[in-house]
Write an enzyme that holds these catalytic residues in place. Structure first.
Site, short mmCIF file in Angstrom:
data_model
loop_
_atom_site.label_atom_id
_atom_site.label_comp_id
_atom_site.label_asym_id
_atom_site.label_seq_id
_atom_site.Cartn_x
_atom_site.Cartn_y
_atom_site.Cartn_z
N ASP A 163 0.69 -1.15 -0.01
CA ASP A 163 0.01 0.12 0.06
C ASP A 163 0.83 1.29 -0.24
O ASP A 163 0.31 2.42 0.00
CB ASP A 163 -1.02 -0.06 1.02
CG ASP A 163 -0.38 -0.37 2.49
OD1 ASP A 163 0.89 -0.78 2.65
OD2 ASP A 163 -1.11 -0.18 3.58
N TYR B 204 -0.22 2.56 15.06
CA TYR B 204 0.87 3.03 15.30
C TYR B 204 0.90 4.27 16.36
O TYR B 204 0.25 5.00 16.09
CB TYR B 204 1.80 3.47 13.76
CG TYR B 204 1.83 2.61 12.81
CD1 TYR B 204 1.97 1.11 13.17
CD2 TYR B 204 2.17 2.95 11.64
CE1 TYR B 204 2.16 0.12 12.17
CE2 TYR B 204 2.38 2.04 10.62
CZ TYR B 204 2.49 0.63 10.80
OH TYR B 204 2.73 -0.35 10.08
N PRO B 205 2.08 4.50 17.12
CA PRO B 205 2.34 5.76 17.71
C PRO B 205 2.91 6.64 16.67
O PRO B 205 3.92 6.38 16.43
CB PRO B 205 3.07 5.25 18.82
CG PRO B 205 3.83 4.29 18.42
CD PRO B 205 3.01 3.29 17.24
N ARG B 206 2.10 7.61 16.11
CA ARG B 206 2.73 8.39 15.24
C ARG B 206 1.63 9.56 15.12
O ARG B 206 0.45 9.59 15.20
CB ARG B 206 2.33 7.84 13.92
CG ARG B 206 3.05 8.67 12.54
CD ARG B 206 2.82 7.99 11.28
NE ARG B 206 3.68 6.99 11.18
CZ ARG B 206 3.50 5.98 10.12
NH1 ARG B 206 2.22 5.88 9.37
NH2 ARG B 206 4.33 4.86 9.81
N LYS C 280 -1.81 -5.01 13.58
CA LYS C 280 -0.27 -4.77 13.13
C LYS C 280 0.16 -3.67 13.72
O LYS C 280 -0.65 -2.62 13.66
CB LYS C 280 -0.43 -4.50 11.52
CG LYS C 280 1.13 -4.00 11.06
CD LYS C 280 0.97 -3.63 9.52
CE LYS C 280 2.21 -3.09 9.06
NZ LYS C 280 2.23 -2.74 7.51
N GLY D 81 7.60 -3.82 9.34
CA GLY D 81 9.14 -3.82 9.35
C GLY D 81 9.94 -2.76 9.17
O GLY D 81 10.86 -2.52 9.65
N GLY D 82 9.28 -1.49 8.75
CA GLY D 82 10.03 -0.42 8.63
C GLY D 82 10.86 -0.08 7.49
O GLY D 82 10.79 -0.99 6.85
N GLY E 26 6.94 -4.71 4.53
CA GLY E 26 6.85 -4.15 3.08
C GLY E 26 8.15 -3.65 2.59
O GLY E 26 8.70 -4.41 1.65
N ARG E 27 8.50 -2.62 3.11
CA ARG E 27 9.88 -1.92 2.23
C ARG E 27 11.22 -2.99 2.70
O ARG E 27 11.84 -3.17 1.94
CB ARG E 27 10.21 -0.58 2.83
CG ARG E 27 9.30 0.52 2.49
CD ARG E 27 9.76 1.73 3.22
NE ARG E 27 9.17 1.52 4.90
CZ ARG E 27 9.11 2.39 5.62
NH1 ARG E 27 9.85 3.66 5.11
NH2 ARG E 27 8.52 2.27 6.80
#
Length: 281
Positions: A25, A143-145, A186, A212-213, A239-240
């Site tokens: 995505d 996510y904490p973001r 996730k 994964g980051g 992903g990355r």
């Protein structure tokens, strides 16, 4: 009690109680760059490596189906781009559409602590209700973001210097998703098995998979996956870490060995010495 429809679809996404999922995505978020310039070919490669499921948007599913690629598909129902306010996810599709397309699950992304968090939580709750109605598994991406000083703040400094406080944030993210009806969560790996064990405990038995980051060395990626599994995670959603490598099937294969077989990264890489070299950043 999980409905029959949810149970059947969950078993496709998480076969044998473990999963290696690959998200595609990011091309909507960041544009069609690097490994996502040709996402359908990348999907073919992760399928060859043994990925269990993929996460993406409707057009990818359509094109994969037309090319005869059969992998369990989780449709992301929320989106944002780096051209706007990346941390503010909005609903762009529906559970009903995912059912019509034959998807195996849907996903909703919530950035916890962002100023748009209330709207994202509202979307998560509404989608959870629709998932109950349609028998569709819900993957909550938590996510904490936040947006801070005009840029994404992923609390990386907190993770590096105050690991316990960072783990508190991730635990809270997971518990929010569980309470609102997620079937899978996730989230971010906290950096070590000890702190992440508190995160999986906070999930109240709901499967947790880790993001994964940015791409790292193969060894570091496998070490994080191994630590998460040791701490009680159900799998990974890399992903990355996956599609930006030169040997994608090879990387997915060693990742499967860690996630599904519980093998230590050093043992896996000893058996596949070429993977670390050909898949390095």
């Amino acid at each position: 009690m999980t409905s029959v429809g949810k149970a059947v679809r969950l078993a496709r996404i998480i076969p044998g109680a473990r999963t290696v999922m690959v998200p595609f995505d990011d091309d909507l978020i960041n544009g069609p760059y690097a490994g996502l310039a040709d996402p359908v070919t990348r999907v073919q490669e992760v399928a060859l490596g043994g990925a269990d499921a993929i996460l993406g948007f409707p057009r990818l599913l359509t094109q994969c189906t037309e090319r005869g690629i059969r992998l369990p598909f989780v449709a992301n129902l929320t989106a944002s781009t780096i051209l706007g306010v990346h941390t503010s996810k909005v609903a762009v599709s529906s559970v009903e559409r995912a059912v019509r397309h034959g998807c195996d699950g849907v996903a909703v992304h919530v950035n916890v602590s962002d100023r748009q968090e209330p709207d994202m939580l509202s979307t998560l709750g509404a989608v959870a209700e629709d998932c109950e109605r349609w028998g569709m598994p819900l993957l909550a991406i938590m996510y904490p973001r936040r947006t801070h000083n005009g840029a994404d703040d992923n609390y990386l400094e907190l993770k590096d210097h105050e690991r316990a406080r960072y783990a508190d944030l991730v635990r809270h993210c997971v518990r929010i998703a569980v309470e609102l009806g997620a079937d899978v969560v996730k989230t971010q790996y906290t950096g070590d098995p000890e702190s992440f064990a508190s995160v999986t405990t906070a999930s109240m038995g709901i499967p947790v998979i880790v993001a994964g980051g940015p791409r790292t060395s193969v060894r570091e990626a496998l070490t994080n996956a191994h630590g998460a599994i040791a701490a009680g995670a159900t799998g990974v959603c890399f992903g990355r870490q996956t599609y930006n490598r030169t040997d994608i099937p090879g990387f997915v294969g060693v990742l499967r060995a860690v996630v599904h077989d519980g093998r230590a990264p050093d043992d896996v890489l000893a058996d596949q010495p070429g993977i670390a070299a050909t898949s390095a950043p």
